[in-house]
Enzyme design. Structure first.
Site, PDB file in Angstrom:
ATOM      1  N   LYS A  30       0.834  -1.212   0.000  1.00 52.66           N
ATOM      2  CA  LYS A  30       0.000   0.000   0.000  1.00 52.66           C
ATOM      3  C   LYS A  30       0.865   1.257   0.000  1.00 52.66           C
ATOM      4  O   LYS A  30       0.600   2.188  -0.746  1.00 52.66           O
ATOM      5  CB  LYS A  30      -0.936   0.038   1.220  1.00 52.66           C
ATOM      6  CG  LYS A  30      -1.919  -1.116   1.312  1.00 52.66           C
ATOM      7  CD  LYS A  30      -2.940  -0.890   2.410  1.00 52.66           C
ATOM      8  CE  LYS A  30      -2.373  -0.858   3.807  1.00 52.66           C
ATOM      9  NZ  LYS A  30      -1.825  -2.132   4.289  1.00 52.66           N
ATOM     10  N   ARG A  89     -10.605   0.292   8.266  1.00 52.75           N
ATOM     11  CA  ARG A  89     -10.220  -1.066   8.657  1.00 52.75           C
ATOM     12  C   ARG A  89     -11.357  -1.795   9.356  1.00 52.75           C
ATOM     13  O   ARG A  89     -11.186  -2.953   9.738  1.00 52.75           O
ATOM     14  CB  ARG A  89      -9.030  -1.008   9.602  1.00 52.75           C
ATOM     15  CG  ARG A  89      -7.671  -1.049   8.887  1.00 52.75           C
ATOM     16  CD  ARG A  89      -6.659  -0.696   9.934  1.00 52.75           C
ATOM     17  NE  ARG A  89      -5.401  -1.358   9.847  1.00 52.75           N
ATOM     18  CZ  ARG A  89      -4.277  -0.746   9.459  1.00 52.75           C
ATOM     19  NH1 ARG A  89      -4.296   0.481   9.031  1.00 52.75           N
ATOM     20  NH2 ARG A  89      -3.140  -1.400   9.504  1.00 52.75           N
ATOM     21  N   ARG A 117      11.502  -6.021   5.162  1.00 49.84           N
ATOM     22  CA  ARG A 117      11.338  -4.636   5.631  1.00 49.84           C
ATOM     23  C   ARG A 117      12.050  -4.434   6.966  1.00 49.84           C
ATOM     24  O   ARG A 117      12.619  -3.383   7.222  1.00 49.84           O
ATOM     25  CB  ARG A 117       9.845  -4.326   5.756  1.00 49.84           C
ATOM     26  CG  ARG A 117       9.543  -2.891   6.138  1.00 49.84           C
ATOM     27  CD  ARG A 117       8.138  -2.499   5.735  1.00 49.84           C
ATOM     28  NE  ARG A 117       7.136  -2.829   6.724  1.00 49.84           N
ATOM     29  CZ  ARG A 117       5.815  -2.722   6.528  1.00 49.84           C
ATOM     30  NH1 ARG A 117       5.350  -2.324   5.371  1.00 49.84           N
ATOM     31  NH2 ARG A 117       4.955  -3.037   7.460  1.00 49.84           N
ATOM     32  N   ARG A 121      10.442  -0.926  12.748  1.00 48.32           N
ATOM     33  CA  ARG A 121       9.088  -0.570  13.190  1.00 48.32           C
ATOM     34  C   ARG A 121       8.730  -1.547  14.286  1.00 48.32           C
ATOM     35  O   ARG A 121       8.696  -2.755  14.042  1.00 48.32           O
ATOM     36  CB  ARG A 121       8.091  -0.737  12.026  1.00 48.32           C
ATOM     37  CG  ARG A 121       7.873   0.526  11.234  1.00 48.32           C
ATOM     38  CD  ARG A 121       6.920   0.293  10.103  1.00 48.32           C
ATOM     39  NE  ARG A 121       5.573  -0.105  10.497  1.00 48.32           N
ATOM     40  CZ  ARG A 121       4.536  -0.074   9.689  1.00 48.32           C
ATOM     41  NH1 ARG A 121       4.672   0.351   8.454  1.00 48.32           N
ATOM     42  NH2 ARG A 121       3.344  -0.461  10.096  1.00 48.32           N
ATOM     43  N   ARG A 173      -1.154  -8.198  13.953  1.00 50.03           N
ATOM     44  CA  ARG A 173      -1.630  -7.319  12.872  1.00 50.03           C
ATOM     45  C   ARG A 173      -2.276  -8.136  11.748  1.00 50.03           C
ATOM     46  O   ARG A 173      -3.306  -7.758  11.195  1.00 50.03           O
ATOM     47  CB  ARG A 173      -0.486  -6.464  12.317  1.00 50.03           C
ATOM     48  CG  ARG A 173      -0.070  -5.376  13.272  1.00 50.03           C
ATOM     49  CD  ARG A 173       1.261  -4.772  12.895  1.00 50.03           C
ATOM     50  NE  ARG A 173       1.209  -4.045  11.644  1.00 50.03           N
ATOM     51  CZ  ARG A 173       2.232  -3.928  10.802  1.00 50.03           C
ATOM     52  NH1 ARG A 173       3.383  -4.502  11.055  1.00 50.03           N
ATOM     53  NH2 ARG A 173       2.112  -3.239   9.708  1.00 50.03           N
TER      54      ARG A 173
HETATM   55  P1  AMP Z   1      -0.395   0.810   9.308  1.00 51.77           P
HETATM   56  O1  AMP Z   1       0.865   1.584   9.116  1.00 51.77           O
HETATM   57  O2  AMP Z   1      -1.513   1.273   8.419  1.00 51.77           O
HETATM   58  O3  AMP Z   1      -0.190  -0.681   9.247  1.00 51.77           O
HETATM   59  O4  AMP Z   1      -0.898   1.127  10.802  1.00 51.77           O
HETATM   60  C1  AMP Z   1      -0.102   0.885  11.935  1.00 51.77           C
HETATM   61  C2  AMP Z   1      -0.987   0.716  13.160  1.00 51.77           C
HETATM   62  O5  AMP Z   1      -1.744   1.911  13.394  1.00 51.77           O
HETATM   63  C3  AMP Z   1      -2.030  -0.390  13.076  1.00 51.77           C
HETATM   64  O6  AMP Z   1      -1.497  -1.659  13.405  1.00 51.77           O
HETATM   65  C4  AMP Z   1      -3.057   0.093  14.105  1.00 51.77           C
HETATM   66  O7  AMP Z   1      -2.607  -0.108  15.433  1.00 51.77           O
HETATM   67  C5  AMP Z   1      -3.054   1.590  13.863  1.00 51.77           C
HETATM   68  N1  AMP Z   1      -4.019   1.957  12.799  1.00 51.77           N
HETATM   69  C6  AMP Z   1      -3.733   2.526  11.592  1.00 51.77           C
HETATM   70  N2  AMP Z   1      -4.843   2.729  10.867  1.00 51.77           N
HETATM   71  C7  AMP Z   1      -5.874   2.271  11.627  1.00 51.77           C
HETATM   72  C8  AMP Z   1      -7.276   2.175  11.421  1.00 51.77           C
HETATM   73  N3  AMP Z   1      -7.858   2.583  10.277  1.00 51.77           N
HETATM   74  N4  AMP Z   1      -8.029   1.643  12.426  1.00 51.77           N
HETATM   75  C9  AMP Z   1      -7.469   1.236  13.578  1.00 51.77           C
HETATM   76  N5  AMP Z   1      -6.143   1.263  13.830  1.00 51.77           N
HETATM   77  C10 AMP Z   1      -5.347   1.792  12.874  1.00 51.77           C
END
Ligand code: AMP
Length: 189
Positions: free
Chosen positions: A14, A89, A128, A134, A145
């Protein structure tokens, strides 16, 4: 104004595809993950609230996530289009996003799901890990996740599918090949 949701599990590409789409189409990029990371890095009250949740790999509660998204969208009244990355999400988030777009006199025009199998996702995230650190890419958190994705987030797909707005794209292939497929979709009159 065209608005796009880029959808997919952690490691689906993404972030990579978002960067290319932004430079080609000038979308305003809204990544809730990036927003939350900014807050945790800067130790804001919101950052303190979500840090542990994020580090565990769980989802931040809808109310918090929807509020931050609304705030971010409101900062860009002149946007030619939004690219939502990592949001929605949950079905509640998808509904909130539709309401928000409607209030702005627009809609979500495309929902693109990048599909990548679990084995490939793990391989990519392992790579990664060697490039950037991270906390939520660590094995145990990554498991959480991926579980969150397959337990909760995947249910957002039928929401869009029923409305005929979902396009599934194979996320295994070359970056440019996948990008070309997405562009072909966006460029369709
Ligand atoms: P990402 O970089 O999009 O994988 O997001 C990292 C973390 O941020 C996720 O594992 C969640 O803890 C939180 N997060 C990001 N976007 C959302 C969302 N739309 N709803 C809930 N938690 C989110």
């Amino acid at each position: 104004m065209k608005n796009l949701v880029l959808f997919g599990p952690p490691g689906a590409g993404k972030g990579t595809q978002s960067e290319k789409l932004i430079s080609k189409y000038g979308f305003v990029h809204i990544s809730t993950g990036d927003l939350f990371r900014w807050h945790t890095k800067n130790n804001t009250p919101l950052g303190q609230q979500v840090k542990e949740i994020m580090n565990s790999g769980a989802l931040v509660p809808d109310a918090v996530t929807i509020a931050i998204l609304r705030e971010e969208v409101a900062k860009h009244p002149q946007a030619a289009g939004f690219l939502f990355d990592g949001f929605p999400r949950t079905v509640a988030q998808a509904e909130a996003l539709d309401d928000l777009m409607k209030a702005l006199g627009t809609a979500i025009h495309h929902v693109i799901a990048l599909e990548v199998d679990e084995q490939e996702l793990r391989k990519r995230i392992a790579k990664r890990r060697t490039l950037e650190s991270r906390p939520d890419d660590e094995e145990e958190k990554l498991n959480k996740r991926i579980t969150e994705y397959f337990n909760k987030t995947i249910h957002v797909l039928p929401y869009y599918e029923k409305q005929g707005r979902l396009v599934r794209i194979n996320g295994v292939g070359t970056i440019d090949g996948i990008f070309a497929e997405i562009c072909a979709l966006l460029d369709k009159p």
